[in-house]
Design a protein around this motif. Sequence first.
Motif, short mmCIF file in Angstrom:
data_model
loop_
_atom_site.label_atom_id
_atom_site.label_comp_id
_atom_site.label_asym_id
_atom_site.label_seq_id
_atom_site.Cartn_x
_atom_site.Cartn_y
_atom_site.Cartn_z
N ILE A 223 -47.89 76.82 64.53
CA ILE A 223 -47.18 78.00 64.06
C ILE A 223 -48.18 79.03 63.56
O ILE A 223 -49.27 78.70 63.10
CB ILE A 223 -46.17 77.65 62.94
CG1 ILE A 223 -46.88 77.00 61.75
CG2 ILE A 223 -45.07 76.74 63.48
CD1 ILE A 223 -45.97 76.73 60.57
N SER A 224 -47.79 80.31 63.65
CA SER A 224 -48.73 81.39 63.36
C SER A 224 -49.20 81.38 61.91
O SER A 224 -50.37 81.66 61.63
CB SER A 224 -48.09 82.74 63.68
OG SER A 224 -46.99 83.01 62.81
N SER A 225 -48.33 81.05 60.96
CA SER A 225 -48.72 81.07 59.56
C SER A 225 -49.82 80.05 59.28
O SER A 225 -50.77 80.32 58.53
CB SER A 225 -47.52 80.82 58.65
OG SER A 225 -46.85 79.62 59.01
N GLY A 226 -49.73 78.87 59.90
CA GLY A 226 -50.77 77.86 59.74
C GLY A 226 -52.09 78.33 60.31
O GLY A 226 -53.15 78.19 59.67
N SER B 187 -54.43 86.81 52.08
CA SER B 187 -54.06 86.03 50.90
C SER B 187 -54.86 84.72 50.83
O SER B 187 -55.32 84.32 49.76
CB SER B 187 -52.57 85.72 50.93
OG SER B 187 -51.81 86.92 50.97
N SER B 188 -55.06 84.07 51.98
CA SER B 188 -55.86 82.84 52.01
C SER B 188 -57.32 83.15 51.68
O SER B 188 -58.00 82.38 50.99
CB SER B 188 -55.76 82.19 53.40
OG SER B 188 -54.44 81.81 53.66
N TYR B 189 -57.79 84.29 52.19
CA TYR B 189 -59.17 84.73 51.89
C TYR B 189 -59.34 84.85 50.37
O TYR B 189 -60.34 84.37 49.80
CB TYR B 189 -59.42 86.07 52.57
CG TYR B 189 -60.83 86.60 52.46
CD1 TYR B 189 -61.29 87.15 51.25
CD2 TYR B 189 -61.69 86.56 53.53
CE1 TYR B 189 -62.59 87.64 51.14
CE2 TYR B 189 -63.00 87.04 53.43
CZ TYR B 189 -63.43 87.59 52.24
OH TYR B 189 -64.72 88.07 52.14
N GLN B 190 -58.39 85.48 49.70
CA GLN B 190 -58.48 85.68 48.25
C GLN B 190 -58.54 84.35 47.50
O GLN B 190 -59.30 84.20 46.53
CB GLN B 190 -57.29 86.49 47.75
CG GLN B 190 -57.28 87.94 48.17
CD GLN B 190 -56.09 88.67 47.58
OE1 GLN B 190 -55.89 88.66 46.36
NE2 GLN B 190 -55.29 89.29 48.43
N LEU B 191 -57.73 83.38 47.92
CA LEU B 191 -57.73 82.08 47.25
C LEU B 191 -59.07 81.37 47.38
O LEU B 191 -59.61 80.83 46.40
CB LEU B 191 -56.63 81.20 47.84
CG LEU B 191 -55.22 81.31 47.26
CD1 LEU B 191 -54.28 80.36 47.99
CD2 LEU B 191 -55.21 81.00 45.76
N VAL C 21 -59.25 81.26 55.53
CA VAL C 21 -60.22 80.36 54.89
C VAL C 21 -61.59 80.50 55.56
O VAL C 21 -62.63 80.65 54.89
CB VAL C 21 -59.75 78.89 54.97
CG1 VAL C 21 -60.84 77.95 54.47
CG2 VAL C 21 -58.47 78.70 54.17
N ARG C 22 -61.60 80.45 56.89
CA ARG C 22 -62.87 80.56 57.63
C ARG C 22 -63.55 81.90 57.38
O ARG C 22 -64.77 81.97 57.23
CB ARG C 22 -62.61 80.37 59.13
CG ARG C 22 -62.16 78.97 59.52
CD ARG C 22 -62.16 78.80 61.03
NE ARG C 22 -61.56 77.54 61.44
CZ ARG C 22 -62.19 76.37 61.41
NH1 ARG C 22 -63.45 76.31 60.98
NH2 ARG C 22 -61.59 75.26 61.80
N MET C 23 -62.76 82.97 57.33
CA MET C 23 -63.33 84.30 57.10
C MET C 23 -64.02 84.38 55.75
O MET C 23 -65.11 84.95 55.62
CB MET C 23 -62.22 85.35 57.19
CG MET C 23 -61.70 85.60 58.60
SD MET C 23 -60.13 86.52 58.63
CE MET C 23 -60.60 88.03 57.77
N ALA C 24 -63.41 83.77 54.71
CA ALA C 24 -64.01 83.79 53.38
C ALA C 24 -65.31 82.99 53.35
O ALA C 24 -66.32 83.43 52.78
CB ALA C 24 -63.03 83.24 52.36
N ASP D 253 -48.84 88.55 54.82
CA ASP D 253 -50.25 88.71 55.18
C ASP D 253 -50.97 87.40 54.85
O ASP D 253 -51.53 87.23 53.77
CB ASP D 253 -50.87 89.88 54.43
CG ASP D 253 -52.27 90.22 54.92
OD1 ASP D 253 -52.89 89.36 55.59
OD2 ASP D 253 -52.75 91.32 54.65
N ASN D 254 -50.95 86.47 55.79
CA ASN D 254 -51.49 85.14 55.55
C ASN D 254 -53.01 85.12 55.46
O ASN D 254 -53.58 84.40 54.63
CB ASN D 254 -51.04 84.19 56.68
CG ASN D 254 -49.56 83.92 56.65
OD1 ASN D 254 -49.05 83.33 55.71
ND2 ASN D 254 -48.84 84.38 57.66
N ARG D 255 -53.68 85.90 56.31
CA ARG D 255 -55.15 85.86 56.34
C ARG D 255 -55.74 86.37 55.03
O ARG D 255 -56.58 85.70 54.42
CB ARG D 255 -55.67 86.70 57.51
CG ARG D 255 -55.40 86.12 58.88
CD ARG D 255 -56.12 86.95 59.94
NE ARG D 255 -55.76 86.51 61.29
CZ ARG D 255 -54.70 86.96 61.97
NH1 ARG D 255 -53.92 87.87 61.42
NH2 ARG D 255 -54.45 86.52 63.17
#
Length: 336
Positions: free
Chosen positions: A190-193, A165-169, A200-203, A161-163
Motif C-alpha cells: 500500500i502507498s502509505s507503507g 511526517s516520517s522524515y520528521q520522526l 525514513v530512508r530520506m532522513a 503527507d506520509n514522507r
Amino acid sequence: MKNVTIKEVAAHAGMSITTVSRALNNNYPVSAEAREKIERAVAELGYRPNLVARSLKSNNTGIIGLVVADISNRFFMKAARKLEDVVSAQGYQIIYASSDGNVEKEHQILSMFEERCVDALVIASSDSSSSHLNNIAGNGTPVIAIDRKVPGLQADIVVEDNRDSSYQLVEALIQKGHTEIAVNNVLMNISSGKERLEGVRMAMQAYGLPLREEWVSRGGFTSDDARQWVKQIFAGNGLKPTAVFCANNVMTEGTLLALEELNLRIPEDVSVVSFGELPMHQLIQPQIESVVQDPFRIGQLAGELVLMRLKGEKEDFCHYELPLKLKHGNSIRSLS
C-alpha cells in the motif's frame, strides 16, 4: 426457495452487474441485444427485484459504501464517524466493510456493493492495481480514495503527507544521537507503507547514515505481526537497535507489547516513535513521540467530495495531501 441475486443474473447473461441494473431499472441506455439477454436470464432464473433495486427507479439508493482495512482501527473509526456525519445530514446512510488488507476479500466486498448499487464508494484500498476501481468509476459510481493512493486511479484522493511526517520522526531520533534505527513497517503493497519507509530512508540519507536492511521489517498488518518481529530483532547477543520507528498505531502497540515482554524500558533501553497515536495515549507512560494524524479531517473531506460528486458540481478530480504535526513526548533517550 432461494432468492436469486442480481449478481447471478449478470453471470447467467454474461453481463456486468451495472449493465443488468441499468436494464432492469431503465435509468441508463442499454443495447437491444444486451436487454434481450438480460430479460431471458431473468425469466430463466426467476429473478425478482428487491427493495434496493426498486429504489433505483430514481437512480438513488441513498447508500454510500465504505471499505477500509480494519474498521476497528481507531484511525478508520474516526474517519468513518466524520464521513457519516457529513453524508447523513443529506439523507445518506453508510455500509461499512473491512478488507483485512486482503485484495481478494476487497474485490468480493466491491462486488457486493455493486450489487446493492451504492451511490458512491469511499475506500482505503489494499489493491496495488487500479483496474477494479476504475471499472466501478467508469460505470458511473463516484469513487473517493482515502489514506492510500492507488497508481493510475481516476478518482478523488484524500491522503496524508506520509514522507515528510516520517522524515520528521526519524530526524527527531537522529538529532538525539540515534544512528541504529529499526523500522516496524505496515504492509508494503500500500502507498502509505511505501511512502513512510521512503521518508525514513530520506532522513537517514540526509544525515549520511546507513539504514540496516535487517532491521527493516517486510511489513505487517496486525499488532502480533509487530510484536513477533520486534522480539526477533532483539534476540541474540549481537548489535541491537537503539530506537524503533513504528509505521502506524497498530505497529506501535505490538512494539510496546514486545518490549514489555523483553523487559526493555522506554526510553532507557530503547527509544520509540510512532506514526499515529495510540488509543488512550494520555494514559501511556512515557508519552510516545508521534505524528498526530487527523482522521476527522479525512472523513470530512471525503464526505464533502461524495456530496459534490453526487450533485455533479465538479469535473476535475481533487487530490488532497494533508500535512501533519509532530507531537513531542518523552520516549526518546538522548545519546549525544
